[in-house]
Design a protein around this motif. Sequence first.
Motif, PDB file in Angstrom:
ATOM      1  N   SER A  20      42.145  38.442  53.769  1.00  0.00           N
ATOM      2  CA  SER A  20      40.476  38.342  53.687  1.00  0.00           C
ATOM      3  C   SER A  20      39.901  38.982  52.310  1.00  0.00           C
ATOM      4  O   SER A  20      40.508  40.273  52.292  1.00  0.00           O
ATOM      5  CB  SER A  20      39.702  38.954  54.722  1.00  0.00           C
ATOM      6  N   LEU A  21      39.463  38.455  51.505  1.00  0.00           N
ATOM      7  CA  LEU A  21      39.219  39.035  50.117  1.00  0.00           C
ATOM      8  C   LEU A  21      37.604  39.037  49.769  1.00  0.00           C
ATOM      9  O   LEU A  21      36.734  37.938  50.090  1.00  0.00           O
ATOM     10  CB  LEU A  21      39.866  38.184  49.059  1.00  0.00           C
ATOM     11  N   THR A  22      37.173  40.129  49.321  1.00  0.00           N
ATOM     12  CA  THR A  22      35.936  40.529  48.953  1.00  0.00           C
ATOM     13  C   THR A  22      35.953  41.010  47.347  1.00  0.00           C
ATOM     14  O   THR A  22      36.711  41.908  47.325  1.00  0.00           O
ATOM     15  CB  THR A  22      35.169  41.483  49.547  1.00  0.00           C
ATOM     16  N   MET A  23      35.393  40.405  46.585  1.00  0.00           N
ATOM     17  CA  MET A  23      35.453  40.716  45.149  1.00  0.00           C
ATOM     18  C   MET A  23      33.938  41.343  44.708  1.00  0.00           C
ATOM     19  O   MET A  23      32.953  40.705  45.054  1.00  0.00           O
ATOM     20  CB  MET A  23      35.759  39.561  44.442  1.00  0.00           C
ATOM     21  N   ILE A  24      34.082  42.430  44.191  1.00  0.00           N
ATOM     22  CA  ILE A  24      32.633  43.074  43.490  1.00  0.00           C
ATOM     23  C   ILE A  24      32.764  43.329  42.249  1.00  0.00           C
ATOM     24  O   ILE A  24      33.603  43.649  41.574  1.00  0.00           O
ATOM     25  CB  ILE A  24      32.710  44.489  44.306  1.00  0.00           C
ATOM     26  N   ASP A  25      31.541  42.684  41.652  1.00  0.00           N
ATOM     27  CA  ASP A  25      31.381  42.942  40.238  1.00  0.00           C
ATOM     28  C   ASP A  25      29.820  43.172  40.029  1.00  0.00           C
ATOM     29  O   ASP A  25      28.962  42.509  40.736  1.00  0.00           O
ATOM     30  CB  ASP A  25      31.791  41.827  39.294  1.00  0.00           C
ATOM     31  N   SER A  26      29.444  44.008  38.983  1.00  0.00           N
ATOM     32  CA  SER A  26      28.042  44.308  38.575  1.00  0.00           C
ATOM     33  C   SER A  26      27.424  43.159  37.822  1.00  0.00           C
ATOM     34  O   SER A  26      26.388  43.079  37.413  1.00  0.00           O
ATOM     35  CB  SER A  26      27.979  45.661  38.186  1.00  0.00           C
ATOM     36  N   VAL A  27      28.399  42.124  37.220  1.00  0.00           N
ATOM     37  CA  VAL A  27      27.879  41.231  36.463  1.00  0.00           C
ATOM     38  C   VAL A  27      27.642  39.846  37.224  1.00  0.00           C
ATOM     39  O   VAL A  27      28.349  39.144  37.728  1.00  0.00           O
ATOM     40  CB  VAL A  27      28.622  41.134  35.178  1.00  0.00           C
ATOM     41  N   GLU A  28      26.073  39.421  37.357  1.00  0.00           N
ATOM     42  CA  GLU A  28      26.013  38.250  38.029  1.00  0.00           C
ATOM     43  C   GLU A  28      26.774  36.991  37.632  1.00  0.00           C
ATOM     44  O   GLU A  28      27.253  36.338  38.461  1.00  0.00           O
ATOM     45  CB  GLU A  28      24.716  38.058  38.095  1.00  0.00           C
ATOM     46  N   LYS A  29      26.942  36.596  36.260  1.00  0.00           N
ATOM     47  CA  LYS A  29      27.475  35.457  35.903  1.00  0.00           C
ATOM     48  C   LYS A  29      29.041  35.335  36.372  1.00  0.00           C
ATOM     49  O   LYS A  29      29.586  34.256  36.665  1.00  0.00           O
ATOM     50  CB  LYS A  29      27.444  35.506  34.515  1.00  0.00           C
ATOM     51  N   LYS A  30      29.805  36.679  36.539  1.00  0.00           N
ATOM     52  CA  LYS A  30      31.101  36.646  36.715  1.00  0.00           C
ATOM     53  C   LYS A  30      31.091  36.257  38.225  1.00  0.00           C
ATOM     54  O   LYS A  30      32.047  35.774  38.722  1.00  0.00           O
ATOM     55  CB  LYS A  30      31.654  37.965  36.431  1.00  0.00           C
ATOM     56  N   VAL A  31      29.988  37.062  38.970  1.00  0.00           N
ATOM     57  CA  VAL A  31      30.207  36.855  40.603  1.00  0.00           C
ATOM     58  C   VAL A  31      30.032  35.172  40.690  1.00  0.00           C
ATOM     59  O   VAL A  31      30.598  34.746  41.761  1.00  0.00           O
ATOM     60  CB  VAL A  31      29.001  37.608  41.174  1.00  0.00           C
ATOM     61  N   ASN A  32      29.179  34.572  40.032  1.00  0.00           N
ATOM     62  CA  ASN A  32      28.876  32.976  40.120  1.00  0.00           C
ATOM     63  C   ASN A  32      30.101  32.416  39.988  1.00  0.00           C
ATOM     64  O   ASN A  32      30.429  31.519  40.762  1.00  0.00           O
ATOM     65  CB  ASN A  32      27.746  32.729  39.476  1.00  0.00           C
TER      66      ASN A  32
END
Length: 232
Positions: A92-104
Amino acid sequence: MKEKLETALSEKNINLSEEKIEQLLKFNSLLMQANEKFNLTRITDEDEIIRKHFLDSLISVDMLPENAKVVDIGAGGGFPSIPLKIARPDISLTMIDSVEKKVNFLNSVCANLNFGKAIAIHARIEDFAQTDARESFDVCVARAVASLPTLLEYSLPLIKENGMLIAYKGSGVEEEINLSKNALKILNGQIERKIEYSVDEGHKNYLLIIKKNGRTPKLFPRRKNKPRKEPL
């Protein structure tokens, strides 16, 4: 690219099915398309992508416990998390980033590759670590996020007791280890192994395997960028 990728995986004894190799190639295509619009990676040469992104990410693939709950902090363009998820669909994978474009982008990759149990979340680590996700992950993976004292403060609050951090490191690792003694003591971490490897001839890389021995004090991670400005 497929033939080069297959050869490189074989040289590192990383065994992936035809379907998983096709997923890696599809991920690369999605990455290169998105990279034209906004900066996800400075590496665009095929050989470098294979070595410095795919092989490097997959070095830790056999270290993940079966069905592990994994978090990638500062996930960026999806390394090491996306190749690991392709190789190990059980996690199960959760990825965290503070840059919204990268998250999208990461969420679009998860949809395109039909991942189950995978999500990217737009958040600062300091905030995410104070949610109910705190101390809920078996493994944290981190590549090119921060120096080790800072990385420990970001990651250990997310990991369960007896869970582990897999930190991808390059040259200067011994100095980082020496600077981390106080952080390890305060945050209840212990360096179990340092594994040397190479994906690029003439360059040594390292995996640091850090076990979490006890609960992390609620104070950590500190806010207002203190983990970077004032490392423990």
